[in-house]
Design a protein around this motif. Structure first.
Motif, PDB file in Angstrom:
ATOM      1  N   UNK A 493      14.139  -8.199  11.178  1.00 21.87           N
ATOM      2  CA  UNK A 493      13.881  -6.971  11.728  1.00 21.87           C
ATOM      3  C   UNK A 493      12.724  -7.091  13.003  1.00 21.87           C
ATOM      4  N   UNK A 494      12.588  -6.243  13.752  1.00 23.18           N
ATOM      5  CA  UNK A 494      11.586  -6.257  14.865  1.00 23.18           C
ATOM      6  C   UNK A 494      11.351  -4.465  15.043  1.00 23.18           C
ATOM      7  N   UNK A 495      10.261  -4.347  15.564  1.00 20.44           N
ATOM      8  CA  UNK A 495       9.755  -2.880  16.083  1.00 20.44           C
ATOM      9  C   UNK A 495       9.649  -1.900  14.939  1.00 20.44           C
ATOM     10  N   UNK A 496       9.711  -2.641  13.632  1.00 18.84           N
ATOM     11  CA  UNK A 496       9.770  -1.544  12.556  1.00 18.84           C
ATOM     12  C   UNK A 496       8.415  -0.549  12.588  1.00 18.84           C
ATOM     13  N   UNK A 497       8.758   0.572  11.956  1.00 19.38           N
ATOM     14  CA  UNK A 497       7.743   1.663  12.040  1.00 19.38           C
ATOM     15  C   UNK A 497       6.601   1.265  11.327  1.00 19.38           C
ATOM     16  N   UNK A 498       5.308   1.442  11.969  1.00 23.23           N
ATOM     17  CA  UNK A 498       3.976   1.085  11.255  1.00 23.23           C
ATOM     18  C   UNK A 498       3.143   2.096  11.282  1.00 23.23           C
ATOM     19  N   UNK A 499       2.120   2.236  10.612  1.00 28.16           N
ATOM     20  CA  UNK A 499       0.953   3.263  10.556  1.00 28.16           C
ATOM     21  C   UNK A 499      -0.176   2.395  10.733  1.00 28.16           C
ATOM     22  N   UNK A 500      -0.896   2.652  11.804  1.00 34.42           N
ATOM     23  CA  UNK A 500      -2.208   1.816  12.065  1.00 34.42           C
ATOM     24  C   UNK A 500      -3.229   2.654  12.087  1.00 34.42           C
ATOM     25  N   UNK A 501      -4.519   2.067  11.755  1.00 36.18           N
ATOM     26  CA  UNK A 501      -5.644   2.913  12.077  1.00 36.18           C
ATOM     27  C   UNK A 501      -6.218   2.832  13.599  1.00 36.18           C
ATOM     28  N   UNK A 502      -6.470   3.709  13.925  1.00 42.54           N
ATOM     29  CA  UNK A 502      -6.858   4.018  15.313  1.00 42.54           C
ATOM     30  C   UNK A 502      -8.121   3.427  15.601  1.00 42.54           C
ATOM     31  N   UNK A 507     -13.463   6.448   8.165  1.00 41.27           N
ATOM     32  CA  UNK A 507     -12.797   7.512   8.218  1.00 41.27           C
ATOM     33  C   UNK A 507     -11.857   7.515   9.885  1.00 41.27           C
ATOM     34  N   UNK A 508     -10.627   7.502   9.553  1.00 44.47           N
ATOM     35  CA  UNK A 508     -10.111   7.337  11.248  1.00 44.47           C
ATOM     36  C   UNK A 508      -8.730   7.859  11.236  1.00 44.47           C
ATOM     37  N   UNK A 509      -8.367   8.459  12.128  1.00 46.24           N
ATOM     38  CA  UNK A 509      -6.801   8.831  12.360  1.00 46.24           C
ATOM     39  C   UNK A 509      -6.049   7.528  12.112  1.00 46.24           C
ATOM     40  N   UNK A 510      -4.587   7.768  11.955  1.00 48.78           N
ATOM     41  CA  UNK A 510      -3.648   6.673  11.684  1.00 48.78           C
ATOM     42  C   UNK A 510      -2.588   7.038  12.608  1.00 48.78           C
ATOM     43  N   UNK A 511      -2.060   6.232  13.351  1.00 48.04           N
ATOM     44  CA  UNK A 511      -0.865   6.606  14.441  1.00 48.04           C
ATOM     45  C   UNK A 511       0.269   5.639  14.111  1.00 48.04           C
ATOM     46  N   UNK A 512       1.429   6.301  14.196  1.00 50.83           N
ATOM     47  CA  UNK A 512       2.825   5.735  14.075  1.00 50.83           C
ATOM     48  C   UNK A 512       2.745   4.698  15.296  1.00 50.83           C
ATOM     49  N   UNK A 513       3.659   3.521  15.203  1.00 49.13           N
ATOM     50  CA  UNK A 513       3.769   2.612  16.003  1.00 49.13           C
ATOM     51  C   UNK A 513       4.953   1.707  15.711  1.00 49.13           C
ATOM     52  N   UNK A 514       5.064   0.315  16.374  1.00 46.08           N
ATOM     53  CA  UNK A 514       6.235  -0.444  15.965  1.00 46.08           C
ATOM     54  C   UNK A 514       5.265  -1.670  15.797  1.00 46.08           C
ATOM     55  N   UNK A 515       4.450  -1.890  14.823  1.00 47.83           N
ATOM     56  CA  UNK A 515       3.729  -3.282  14.639  1.00 47.83           C
ATOM     57  C   UNK A 515       4.188  -4.060  13.812  1.00 47.83           C
ATOM     58  N   UNK A 516       5.260  -3.809  12.898  1.00 48.51           N
ATOM     59  CA  UNK A 516       5.721  -4.662  11.910  1.00 48.51           C
ATOM     60  C   UNK A 516       6.926  -5.494  12.388  1.00 48.51           C
ATOM     61  N   UNK A 517       7.118  -6.521  11.812  1.00 48.54           N
ATOM     62  CA  UNK A 517       8.333  -7.282  11.914  1.00 48.54           C
ATOM     63  C   UNK A 517       8.658  -8.120  10.620  1.00 48.54           C
ATOM     64  N   UNK A 518       9.735  -8.725  10.580  1.00 51.29           N
ATOM     65  CA  UNK A 518       9.916  -9.566   9.364  1.00 51.29           C
ATOM     66  C   UNK A 518      11.325  -9.702   9.163  1.00 51.29           C
ATOM     67  N   UNK A 519      11.705  -9.903   7.848  1.00 56.70           N
ATOM     68  CA  UNK A 519      13.190 -10.354   7.488  1.00 56.70           C
ATOM     69  C   UNK A 519      13.293 -10.065   6.022  1.00 56.70           C
TER      70      UNK A 519
END
Length: 593
Positions: A493-502, A507-519
């Motif tokens: 898998x690549x470009x899996x949906x992630x949720x990362x601290x901005x 205390x911070x917003x979190x934004x959706x992204x494609x920061x996960x990969x794996x198998x």
């Protein structure tokens, strides 16, 4: 463990766990096939259409496929489609509360599971809001289901985006097979009451119709503390199907459904006083309907075309968010034989989905109205490299969506019929999961945070998730009494949906992204043994492992949760026993680790 005692003559059953009593009676001319009258070899010859939308024998499909027949559904005692899916090896089926299910194939399971394509009679029922399925509104008269086909692994070269880790196709019977009156009902401690009525009739020799109505009322489930979860719900639905089958080589189907219900929930909502959160008991209003028509024209035994159109409307109103969605879809397919070695299928489709959202201070979409388009085309060719022995099936799906533009999804499947009863198959596929509306446009302000502080944000930079999937399977029938079906897989898998601290702040917003990969990798085994002509045992086992990583510098927070979202080991054993001509006794044991 759930033993089921059934009287086949009256087709009523009693669950010995005292969950309730169900009785139903039917007056019909239809031929009801019994599971135990079919040999194990007959079961492997069941026609399956969900791999390329053309009938193929189960034993000759180069994919990990399971089929639940109508008699298996009846004998299981299941009272919902989701519950019946627990009989499928390799499928993750978890009940969250009274009305919510989490269902996926080969991992990545949660209530918003987004890598499994679900269809009812070829009509896609996933919502573009989060690329998942509202299982509480997917229902019909269970006795009218012909079979449920489950493809584990990518089906994207035919079905496109969202068919990443599997396909479920719920296929209902033709109206000529559901003639007469059916009345079904029951009650229990959890299922307070449920009832179905269906009537099928002949309008002309080549024109048949059925109509139905169904209602259920479910009690609240219980919290781990012992209190009620306040999630009781009720749902009513009605529908019809009309089949016109003249002898001219044309078949026309027209069918539709409508439903409405109220679903109990407890929401944690923002408050303007400390601790900025409050629990509110409320009900979600869910209603909608659909209309589908399909025309099949047979030019000859070697050339068939299908044209399908459907319209679907869903309305879901909650305390924190309301959505109304209208979807129209058109799909064309042509199957034909080219020469003596090639069986080709090609087609094209178009889908438009439009939504209107009523936002709240807690959950909102920006903009609150959006229309998306999906264009697609595909081609697939089954090539007989060695007639009756070795087959190769290359396929290609090309899509253009409103989120990421063009997506290409190729596949190659190879099958070797070693000898009578032995089949080896393998496949390599690339599949994508295109972004959903939530990943692009969602804003969530969480309870417990100061009002107006956005903690979860979507992004228009979200890319499609991708997977390269490798599968290898082996089917064997060592004797007339024993069958074995195995499959192993390895997915990258690549470009899996992630949720990362901005920001690195506490205390911070979190934004959706494609920061996960794996198998992910795993193994699936299903087998059946005919102990006596009246008794069959069907064990199954599946192992699944997910290993993910986040890109350097990312402050990703969901990695561990996704890895542990699905069981690694699942074991089940089914025993089906015909006690007498009119009585069945079935038992299912399930173990999840």
């Amino acid at each position: 463990m759930a033993p089921i005692l059934q009287n086949k003559k009256w087709k009523g059953f009693v669950c010995l766990l005292c969950s309730g009593l169900t009785l139903h009676a039917e007056t019909s001319d239809a031929d009801h096939s019994d599971l135990m009258t079919m040999s194990l070899k007959d079961l492997t010859e069941i026609p399956v259409i969900s791999v390329n939308n053309s009938p193929q024998k189960l034993s000759s499909i180069p994919a990990a496929v399971s089929v639940l027949t109508q008699d298996e559904i009846r004998r299981s005692g299941a009272t919902s489609i989701a519950e019946a899916l627990r009989l499928v090896p390799g499928l993750d089926v978890a009940r969250v509360d009274s009305h919510t299910w989490a269902i996926s194939s080969r991992g990545f399971n949660d209530v918003f599971a987004n890598k499994l394509l679900v269809m009812v009679d070829g009509r896609t029922v996933y919502t573009p809001l989060f690329s998942g399925v509202y299982w509480d509104v997917q229902d019909t008269v269970l006795e009218d289901i012909d079979q449920i086909e489950v493809v584990r692994g990518p089906g994207a070269s035919r079905w496109g985006a969202n068919a990443v880790d599997g396909v479920i196709n719920i296929i209902t019977k033709k109206t000529r097979d559901t003639q007469g009156l059916l009345i079904s009902g029951g009650a229990g401690m959890e299922e307070h009451g449920f009832a179905s009525i269906r009537y099928g009739f002949k309008i002309a020799d080549d024109l048949h119709m059925r109509v139905y109505g169904k209602y259920l009322n479910m009690d609240d489930s219980f919290l781990s503390t012992g209190g009620q979860a306040m999630d009781g719900w009720d749902m009513a639905r009605t529908g019809f199907r009309l089949d016109y089958e003249p002898k001219s080589g044309n078949e026309i189907t027209l069918q539709g459904d409508a439903y409405a219900g109220r679903i109990g929930q407890i929401f944690t909502t923002p408050s303007f006083i400390f601790p900025y959160a409050a629990n509110v008991q409320t009900r979600t209003d869910a209603n909608g309907g659909n209309l589908l028509t399909r025309w099949t024209h047979t030019f000859s035994e070697d050339s068939v075309t299908k044209l399908q159109l459907f319209y679907d409307r869903t309305v879901r109103n909650t305390l924190v968010f309301n959505e109304t969605r209208d979807t129209g879809d058109m799909d064309f397919q042509h199957d034909f034989t080219l020469g003596e070695r090639n069986k080709l299928v090609w087609g094209a489709g178009y889908r438009r989905s439009s939504d209107e959202a009523e936002n709240s201070a807690y959950v909102s979409l920006n903009p609150d109205h959006r229309t998306t388009d999906l264009f697609s085309a595909f081609i697939q060719d089954e090539i007989a490299l060695m007639p009756q022995k070795i087959f190769a099936t290359p396929g290609l799906k090309i899509e253009h969506n409103s989120f990421t533009g063009f997506e290409v999804q190729p596949s190659l499947r190879v099958q070797w019929n070693i000898n009578n009863g032995h089949t080896l198959w393998g496949s390599v596929s690339r599949a994508v999961r295109s972004p959903s509306r939530a990943e692009d446009d969602l804003i969530i302000n969480p309870p417990g945070a100061p009002p107006g502080f956005a903690s979860i944000l979507g992004t228009r930079n979200f890319e499609s998730e991708t997977v390269i999937a490798c599968e290898l399977g082996y089917r064997i029938q060592p004797s007339e009494k024993w069958t074995v079906d195995t499959a192993v897989y390895y997915n990258i898998y690549d470009d899996l949906r992630s949720l990362s601290a901005v920001t690195p702040l506490p205390i911070t917003p979190y934004m959706a992204g494609n920061d996960l990969y794996g198998r992910s990798y795993g193994f699936e085994l299903s087998t059946a043994y005919q102990v006596t002509p009246q008794w069959r045992i069907s064990p199954g086992y599946s192992f699944s492992k997910i290993e993910l990583h986040h890109r350097g510098g990312s402050r990703e927070i969901t990695e561990a949760g996704i890895e542990g979202s699905s069981p690694q080991n699942q074991l089940f054993v089914r025993s089906t026993w015909d006690v007498s001509k009119n009585v069945d006794f079935d038992t299912t044991f399930r173990y999840i680790d």
